[in-house]
Each structure stands twice: as C-alpha cells, then as structure tokens.
Write a protein that holds these residues in place. Structure first.
Motif, PDB file in Angstrom:
ATOM      1  N   ALA A 495       0.808  -1.221   0.000  1.00 19.57           N
ATOM      2  CA  ALA A 495       0.000   0.000   0.000  1.00 19.57           C
ATOM      3  C   ALA A 495       0.840   1.271   0.000  1.00 19.57           C
ATOM      4  O   ALA A 495       0.286   2.363   0.130  1.00 19.57           O
ATOM      5  N   ALA A 496       2.160   1.148  -0.164  1.00 27.21           N
ATOM      6  CA  ALA A 496       3.008   2.341  -0.103  1.00 27.21           C
ATOM      7  C   ALA A 496       2.657   3.344  -1.195  1.00 27.21           C
ATOM      8  O   ALA A 496       2.792   4.558  -1.012  1.00 27.21           O
ATOM      9  N   GLU A 497       2.204   2.835  -2.348  1.00 31.28           N
ATOM     10  CA  GLU A 497       1.885   3.720  -3.470  1.00 31.28           C
ATOM     11  C   GLU A 497       0.395   4.049  -3.543  1.00 31.28           C
ATOM     12  O   GLU A 497      -0.063   4.565  -4.566  1.00 31.28           O
ATOM     13  N   ALA A 498      -0.354   3.756  -2.506  1.00 29.39           N
ATOM     14  CA  ALA A 498      -1.792   4.038  -2.524  1.00 29.39           C
ATOM     15  C   ALA A 498      -2.039   5.538  -2.617  1.00 29.39           C
ATOM     16  O   ALA A 498      -1.319   6.337  -2.003  1.00 29.39           O
ATOM     17  N   PRO A 499      -3.052   5.968  -3.374  1.00 27.20           N
ATOM     18  CA  PRO A 499      -3.337   7.407  -3.483  1.00 27.20           C
ATOM     19  C   PRO A 499      -3.913   7.967  -2.188  1.00 27.20           C
ATOM     20  O   PRO A 499      -4.349   7.216  -1.304  1.00 27.20           O
ATOM     21  N   ASP A 500      -3.909   9.279  -2.090  1.00 25.16           N
ATOM     22  CA  ASP A 500      -4.491   9.927  -0.913  1.00 25.16           C
ATOM     23  C   ASP A 500      -5.995   9.723  -0.883  1.00 25.16           C
ATOM     24  O   ASP A 500      -6.668   9.722  -1.919  1.00 25.16           O
ATOM     25  N   LEU A 501      -6.527   9.577   0.332  1.00 27.19           N
ATOM     26  CA  LEU A 501      -7.967   9.390   0.494  1.00 27.19           C
ATOM     27  C   LEU A 501      -8.723  10.671   0.174  1.00 27.19           C
ATOM     28  O   LEU A 501      -9.811  10.636  -0.403  1.00 27.19           O
ATOM     29  N   GLY A 502      -8.160  11.807   0.567  1.00 31.44           N
ATOM     30  CA  GLY A 502      -8.700  13.091   0.127  1.00 31.44           C
ATOM     31  C   GLY A 502      -9.829  13.666   0.953  1.00 31.44           C
ATOM     32  O   GLY A 502     -10.502  14.590   0.487  1.00 31.44           O
ATOM     33  N   PHE A 503     -10.049  13.187   2.162  1.00 31.52           N
ATOM     34  CA  PHE A 503     -11.072  13.766   3.032  1.00 31.52           C
ATOM     35  C   PHE A 503     -10.415  14.659   4.085  1.00 31.52           C
ATOM     36  O   PHE A 503      -9.227  14.500   4.401  1.00 31.52           O
ATOM     37  N   ASP A 504     -11.204  15.551   4.635  1.00 30.30           N
ATOM     38  CA  ASP A 504     -10.721  16.405   5.716  1.00 30.30           C
ATOM     39  C   ASP A 504     -10.396  15.522   6.922  1.00 30.30           C
ATOM     40  O   ASP A 504     -11.264  14.799   7.426  1.00 30.30           O
ATOM     41  N   PRO A 505      -9.149  15.530   7.402  1.00 33.50           N
ATOM     42  CA  PRO A 505      -8.790  14.669   8.537  1.00 33.50           C
ATOM     43  C   PRO A 505      -9.654  14.899   9.763  1.00 33.50           C
ATOM     44  O   PRO A 505      -9.919  13.950  10.524  1.00 33.50           O
ATOM     45  N   ALA A 506     -10.108  16.137   9.977  1.00 32.29           N
ATOM     46  CA  ALA A 506     -10.952  16.410  11.144  1.00 32.29           C
ATOM     47  C   ALA A 506     -12.292  15.694  11.027  1.00 32.29           C
ATOM     48  O   ALA A 506     -12.845  15.233  12.041  1.00 32.29           O
ATOM     49  N   HIS A 507     -12.820  15.585   9.822  1.00 29.56           N
ATOM     50  CA  HIS A 507     -14.094  14.892   9.628  1.00 29.56           C
ATOM     51  C   HIS A 507     -13.948  13.398   9.929  1.00 29.56           C
ATOM     52  O   HIS A 507     -14.812  12.790  10.578  1.00 29.56           O
ATOM     53  N   LEU A 508     -12.846  12.811   9.451  1.00 32.30           N
ATOM     54  CA  LEU A 508     -12.628  11.390   9.705  1.00 32.30           C
ATOM     55  C   LEU A 508     -12.370  11.138  11.184  1.00 32.30           C
ATOM     56  O   LEU A 508     -12.825  10.122  11.735  1.00 32.30           O
ATOM     57  N   ALA A 509     -11.642  12.045  11.835  1.00 30.74           N
ATOM     58  CA  ALA A 509     -11.383  11.894  13.269  1.00 30.74           C
ATOM     59  C   ALA A 509     -12.684  11.941  14.062  1.00 30.74           C
ATOM     60  O   ALA A 509     -12.853  11.193  15.047  1.00 30.74           O
ATOM     61  N   PHE A 510     -13.607  12.791  13.633  1.00 32.73           N
ATOM     62  CA  PHE A 510     -14.899  12.894  14.314  1.00 32.73           C
ATOM     63  C   PHE A 510     -15.653  11.563  14.200  1.00 32.73           C
ATOM     64  O   PHE A 510     -16.198  11.047  15.196  1.00 32.73           O
ATOM     65  N   VAL A 511     -15.691  11.000  13.005  1.00 34.58           N
ATOM     66  CA  VAL A 511     -16.424   9.745  12.821  1.00 34.58           C
ATOM     67  C   VAL A 511     -15.731   8.609  13.559  1.00 34.58           C
ATOM     68  O   VAL A 511     -16.394   7.747  14.167  1.00 34.58           O
ATOM     69  N   ARG A 512     -14.403   8.588  13.551  1.00 35.44           N
ATOM     70  CA  ARG A 512     -13.686   7.539  14.293  1.00 35.44           C
ATOM     71  C   ARG A 512     -13.992   7.612  15.794  1.00 35.44           C
ATOM     72  O   ARG A 512     -14.159   6.595  16.458  1.00 35.44           O
TER      73      ARG A 512
END
Length: 640
Positions: A495-512
C-alpha cells in the motif's frame, strides 16, 4: 553335299558385341558394388552416432514426469498447500484388449463401486491408446504390492508412486487457495501451455478454483522425464539406469494471510454462515479472509462423488460459495459512518440535532427506528445507530453525494487479489436508476432514506466493508488490499503507493471517535470491548434486512425461519487511538449485529493484537486510569 562356310567377319562382329556387353555389364556391376561399399562405409563411419542413437531409442524411451507443484505459504512461512507421495494404480488401454474385463479384474485388488467403474471406462475411452489412466489414487501398500507382483498377468497395468496435492488445514483456506483436479478434454488446447503432452499424464493436475486456478502456470513448474526400457511395441519393460531429466518445481507463492487468524476465523463461526475479513491498516495486507461454512479441498483433489457434491451444493448455508468476495449483502447501519462523512464534507453541522420518537414520517409512510433516541446529534446517532437521524440527513444530501463518498471508501469496486469471481456489489445513484429502470428511470426522494441506512439498492461484500473500515482507520491513504505477498520470491506491491484518500482529517477523526463510542456506550457496549488493557476497539454494528418485513416475510432478530432473518454486520478497527487492524464480520441471517457479529469481530481482533509484537508491550503494561472521553449520556436505542 554342301559344307557350311565360316565367315570370319561375322565371328569378329559377334565377339566384339559380346566383349562390349561384358565390359558394360562388368562396369555396371563394379559401379554398383562401389556404390554399395561407399554407402556401407558412410553408414558405418560417418552416420555411426546417429544410428546408434536410433537403435538406442528403439530400446529406450522417456516417460514424462509431472513437476512438483509450487508450495503456498502464509506470511510466516506456514505451509498452506503442499505435495505428498501417493501410490496409484494406472492402466493403459492395449490393442485387442477389453477394457471392461480389465477394469473388472482390477476391482479384485482395489475397491471400485459402479460409479467409479463407469468413470474409469469413460476416461479410458477419451484417452489415446497406450496413454495411462488413473484407476485409483492413494492405494495402500498392500494393494500396491498385490498389483506389482502380477504385472505380467495384467498387460498395460502399472502401480507406481507419484505426488498428490494436499491442503494441511482442510477447509480453512479452501475459498482462497481453491483446489486442483484432473485435466478434462476442455482444458487441452491446440497451442499454448495447455497443449503440452504433460496434460495427458494421469498424475498431472491443474488449478480449478481460487489461487490454484489464477496462478496455475506459475505453480505448475516444468515437467521432467524418466528413462525406461521398452519392448518392440513401445511398452515399458523396466526402468533404465541413468539419463533421467529432473523436473523443475513450480514457484512458491507466499500469501499475506496469517494461518492462526484464518483458523480462528473459521472456528468462531461454528455452524453459522458468514464471512470475516481482517486487514492491516498500514500495509493493506489481508491477514484473514474467511468464508463459512467451508469444504475440505482435499476431497476435490481425490475426486468427489456425485452424492457428496450434491450434498454440498444443496446445503442452504452454501459452503461452496465464497461469502467474503462473491456474495453481496445490504450493509445496513454500518453504512451510516460513510453517510456521516458525506454530511461533514458537504457542510452539515455535526451538532445539528433531530428528534427521534422511534419513527419518522415522510410522505404517506412511517419509517421505523430501533429505539427512542430523543434529541440526537451526529455523534450520538452513530453511537446508538439512530435511523431517524440518517433518514433526515441522507435526504438533505441526496444519493449522488452519498454514492461518491462510498466509492472513495472502496465500496462498489473489485480488487486485484488474484482470485476470480469477485463481485463489485452496487452503490446506487441517479445515473444507476436512469440506466437500469426504463419504466421508472427517475430517482424518487423516498428511495434516499433507505440508502441512508444501508438498505435499498445498496449491496456490498465483506471485503469491501473491511477496506472501507481500513481507509477510515488510516485516514490518509486509499488502501488497496493485498493477498499475494510474493510469487517465486518476487514481492508484490503493497500500500506504499496508494493514493491519498482526500477527506478532511478532522471529519474522519470525528467519525472515528463516534465509532469508539459504539463500543463503549453504544450499540456494541456489551460485546465490543476486547479486554486488552487500555486498547479499545472502535466500530459500527449493522442489521441488514434480508427480506422486507411487509406481509410477514422478514424476521427481525433471531426468531423465525433462518433464511428470513436479518443479516448481522460489524465493522471496526483497533487500537482506537492508533489504528493498526481493521475488521469486517458478516453473519448471514444472524439477526442483530451487536449480538451475532460484534463478539466474533472482537475475538478475531484480540488474536491479531496479541500476535503483534509492537502491541504486546502496550498490552502487558499495567493499565492506566481510564478517563471519560465524553460525558454525554445519549438515550440508548435497540441493537443495530
């Protein structure tokens, strides 16, 4: 009386003709003898090596030897597929010989029922003359000896030792690795690898399912040859010393799977039907990919009887079906985490609240919710799995925005794992409706709330659910799952060459964080804790309708007929604060996700964390004081 006169000129002429003819004849004879002598000298001297080789070839021949099939191992080198010696009975149909009579004779030495006899006779009819056909594999030493001492009485029959494919762990890896089987006429081609003579060898096997099929050419290797002495008809008399050509073994394939996790995954299902996928959130490696119930691949290698195959095919739990990759199901409430990300990305305030009295009225329909949640925000709606909240939010977003986010999390697509038969599932949008519903191509507002809680047209696989959980946990990369680590020692990309997910990290942190609340005070509070010190697991439960409840068909929970019950889901990751592993568990017709899927996900995650050397130190440290991360006390809803 007149005396004959002698004319000297006639005599001379006749002698001249005689001498000329004698000379010509002598010259022709001399030329013929010289030619013959020259030819004999040429054959004796110049062509001696060639004719010596032809003479030897009349006495000796080479018999093809199948190569050892390549090993398949797990990430730690544990053997998942290997080869072992086996005694087998072979018969090559001879000229002016009755195959039925010979097979009946052989039945005195090895057990053969009528079904096997018919199969053997069919194989003999399809095989060229003098080509050996396997009568019986894995015969005992006593049977092997009994046939060998009677070879002179059984022309065309041989008992020898070959190799057979074996899967040490039976059904645990059957859906991933697949199995090998005998070559059929349909497998043989006029050109390419499947046109080689080794395809007709009775001991040669080709891949039929899973990785055995996908990597068949790499696993095959190259055949060798054994030198044998033959009689005038080309039949083997004895083995000849020296001159054998060694076979080249197939390439070794190393998988990303962990044997212990895979075995535990299958064990935890018991008699239930379902799937479990565990994935590394950093490398994308798949550590477990289980489909339950399974089948013993070794039975297919030996040749499965018709009755046994029908029993597997007709069992309602479908053991031959790969539920991790090929089966698609509605994701249920696990889909709400992605709807929440879509809402945050499109500006919906997470502190916005809606009132949940246990239902929601829209149009002329009352949409039910499992529980009365009162005033509920996004955080609490995820923790308690409030349907009402997501009915309203999904209607504000619309299907296209939700579908776009879901696809970025990996739903609705297939992955290059090397296993054929993978399904993409379905993430619907307005274009899907326009393209597939000619009579009613318009997406109606009433179809969106069902999509918002993971129902309606939405269909996913267990693998996709685990990928989505891994991307949520990673937060940065659009991880792609990897099943094959290396082939023949050559590593496959991770997965080293996987593309960026592209979401706001704060939004993902909230859902996590909200997913962490699911396993502390939400729908999975009783079953989601893993009991490893301060390490917590975050997740989301889901209960997906297998049937519509209208008309009394569907069954909510575990009461009623098995095939009418809801599907149970759980997706999650751990540790909650520094995610390393993601998991997705489906229990087909298991009822509530919190009761059927969450405990199994917890057990599988516990083993993964305990096997991780980096996390063992954290687990073994004395637990620190637990702080309350969120003092809010949402209304507890029913299981989801």
């Amino acid at each position: 009386m007149t005396q004959p006169s002698i004319i000297l000129s006639d005599v001379n002429a006749r002698q001249s003709v005689f001498h000329r003819r004698t000379f010509l004849l002598g010259g022709a004879i001399a030329l013929g003898v010289s030619t013959l002598a020259g030819r004999l000298a040429y054959l004796q001297l110049a062509e001696n090596a060639r004719y010596a080789k032809l003479s030897t070839s009349n006495q000796f021949n080479f018999r093809l030897v199948p190569p050892p099939r390549g090993l398949i191992t797990d990430r730690n080198g544990a053997i998942l597929a290997t080869n072992r010696p086996n005694f087998r009975l072979l018969y090559a149909r001879q000229k002016d010989q009755d195959p039925e009579a010979m097979v009946a004779t052989l039945a005195n030495y090895v057990p053969m029922d009528d079904q096997r006899r018919q199969r053997v006779l069919r194989d003999l009819g399809n095989a060229p003359r003098n080509t050996p056909v396997a009568i019986m594999e894995d015969i005992t030493w006593e049977q092997f000896s009994a046939v060998n001492i009677r070879t002179t009485e059984l022309p065309g029959v041989t008992a020898d030792m070959g190799e057979v494919r074996v899967y040490p762990h039976g059904g645990a890896f059957a859906h991933v690795i697949g199995y090998v089987a005998k070559v059929n006429k349909e497998d043989i081609t006029e050109t390419g690898p499947n046109a080689e003579p080794i395809m007709l060898h009775p001991g040669f096997r080709i891949g039929r399912q899973g990785l055995e099929k996908a990597l068949d050419l790499e696993l095959r290797g190259r055949p060798g040859a054994q030198k044998v002495e033959v009689d005038a008809r080309g039949r083997q008399v004895r083995l000849a010393p020296g001159g054998d050509i060694p076979a080249t073994p197939g390439k070794e394939v190393q998988l990303s799977l962990d044997m212990d996790l895979q075995l535990r995954g299958l064990e935890m299902f018991g008699e239930e039907s379902g799937a479990a996928v565990l994935m590394d959130c950093e490398s994308g490696d798949l550590l477990a990919m289980v489909s339950a119930p399974s089948f013993d691949a070794n039975r297919f290698v030996r040749g499965l009887g018709g009755a046994e195959y029908r029993a597997l095919a007709e069992y309602d739990h479908k053991p031959l079906f790969n539920k991790a990759l090929t089966a698609t199901y509605p994701p249920g409430s696990t889909f709400k985490t992605l709807v929440a990300v879509a809402a945050l990305e499109h500006g919906i305030d997470p502190d916005m609240t809606v009132n949940c009295p246990g239902y929601w009225t829209f149009g002329n329909r009352r949409w039910r919710c499992d529980g009365v949640h009162g005033r509920t925000s996004m955080h609490n709606a995820i923790a308690t799995s409030c349907d009402t909240y997501f009915y309203i939010v999904s209607l504000q977003l619309g299907p296209d925005k939700i579908a776009a986010v879901a696809r970025r999390f990996g739903l609705g697509q297939a992955y290059d794992l090397g296993i054929p038969g993978q399904k993409k599932g379905l993430i619907p949008d307005t274009e899907y409706k326009r393209r597939n519903f000619r009579r009613d191509p318009v997406w109606h507002p009433g179809e969106t709330p069902s999509m918002g809680i993971g129902q309606g047209y939405t269909l996913v696989t267990a693998l996709q659910q685990c990928v989505a959980a891994a991307r949520m946990a990673n937060g940065r990369k659009a991880l792609v799952p990897r099943l094959i680590r290396s082939v023949g020692g050559v590593p496959k990309p991770d997965a080293a060459e996987a593309p960026d997910l592209g979401f706001d990290p704060a939004h993902l942190a909230f859902v996590r964080e909200a997913m962490g609340a699911v396993t502390t005070r939400g729908t999975a509070a009783r079953t989601g804790q893993i009991g490893l010190g301060d390490i917590r697991m975050a997740g989301k439960t889901g209960t997906a309708q297998g049937y519509n409840y209208n008309g009394g068909r569907g069954v909510h929970g575990t009461n009623g007929p098995w095939h009418l019950r809801d599907h149970a889901w759980f997706v999650g990751f751990a540790p909650h604060d520094t995610p390393r592993y993601a998991v997705a568990v489906l229990v087909e017709h298991g009822g509530f996700g919190a009761q059927a899927a969450a405990p199994r996900a917890r057990d599988l995650m516990r083993l993964a964390l305990l096997k991780d050397p980096e996390l063992r130190g954290r687990i073994e440290r004395p637990p620190a004081a637990v702080s309350v991360a969120d003092s809010r006390d949402p209304a507890q809803g029913g299981p989801a």
